[in-house]
Design an enzyme around this catalytic site. Structure first.
Site, short mmCIF file in Angstrom:
data_model
loop_
_atom_site.label_atom_id
_atom_site.label_comp_id
_atom_site.label_asym_id
_atom_site.label_seq_id
_atom_site.Cartn_x
_atom_site.Cartn_y
_atom_site.Cartn_z
N HIS A 23 0.86 -1.13 0.05
CA HIS A 23 -0.03 0.14 -0.05
C HIS A 23 0.85 1.37 -0.01
CE1 HIS A 23 -3.51 2.40 0.63
NE2 HIS A 23 -2.86 3.15 1.56
N SER A 43 4.06 0.96 2.40
CA SER A 43 4.03 -0.01 3.61
C SER A 43 3.61 -1.62 3.03
CB SER A 43 3.02 0.17 4.71
OG SER A 43 3.02 1.38 5.18
#
Ligand code: GAR
Length: 210
Positions: free
Chosen positions: A109, A136
């Site tokens: 993400h 992330s």
């Protein structure tokens, strides 16, 4: 080596990074399947070129999201995949369909979670005046972009950044982070236990910085 499946909705540059790492010998996995909700996804073409089995499955043929997700994950299981990577898969997976897979699915993400779950992460970081942005990789749970964060990579936002430039500058970090985390999971050093991420046998108290 563990067999993995990848779900991707778009261009597939993160998939390409996984294939490149496998080819370079730094990521010991076997690709069982690349599947997409979009028949025209670049990721499917990349997989075909790499000799990986592909599946294009349109949600339109299903009565609801749960029916689609159950069938999709059945087919992923039938491929023999033990681990599942969401690499630009732009759908939320239904909780019931996900349940047997929790702890074996990771997602990349493009934000420093828990900041900016959902869409338009680059724009939102710029609009907030953030000094830093990043990417992330987290374990997938039923909560959108809400599962335990495993690892992050960061960059400093520069004066000349707009949404597109920031996205472009982040991409090389994504392409490093995803194969690295998948490698940890495939090797068993990273595990899901007691509802959370464990690294080298210890609960992960903060994201790894890779
Ligand atoms: C990547 O930037 C990935 O982080 C993002 O989509 C892009 C896919 O690019 N994922 C999400 O936004 C997930 N909500 P790619 O198809 O070239 O890998």
């Amino acid at each position: 080596p563990p067999r993995i499946a990848v779900l991707a909705s778009g261009r597939g540059s993160n998939l390409a990074a996984l294939i490149a790492a496998r080819d370079a010998g730094t990521l010991p996995v076997e690709f069982a399947l690349v599947a997409s909700d979009k028949a025209d996804a670049g990721a499917l073409r990349l997989a075909e070129a790499a000799g990986i089995p592909t599946l294009a499955l349109s949600p339109k043929a299903y009565p609801d999201r749960r029916a689609y997700d159950l069938d999709l994950l059945d087919r992923v299981a039938a491929s023999g995949a033990e681990l599942l990577v969401l690499a630009g898969f732009m759908r939320v997976i239904d909780a019931e369909a996900l349940r047997p897979w929790v702890g074996r699915v990771i997602n990349i993400h493009p934000s420093l979670l828990p900041k900016y779950r959902g869409l338009h992460t680059h724009r939102r970081a710029l609009e907030a005046g953030d000094a830093e942005h990043g990417v992330s990789v987290h374990f997938v749970t039923a909560e959108l972009d809400g599962g335990p964060v495993i690892a992050q990579a960061r960059l400093t936002i520069e004066a000349g950044d707009d949404e597109q430039r920031l996205a472009e500058r982040l991409l090389p970090l994504e392409h490093r982070l995803l194969p690295a985390v998948l490698g940890l999971l495939a090797s068993g050093r990273l595990q899901w236990r007691d509802d959370g991420a464990h690294y080298a046998g210890q609960p992960l108290s903060a994201p790894l910085l890779l």
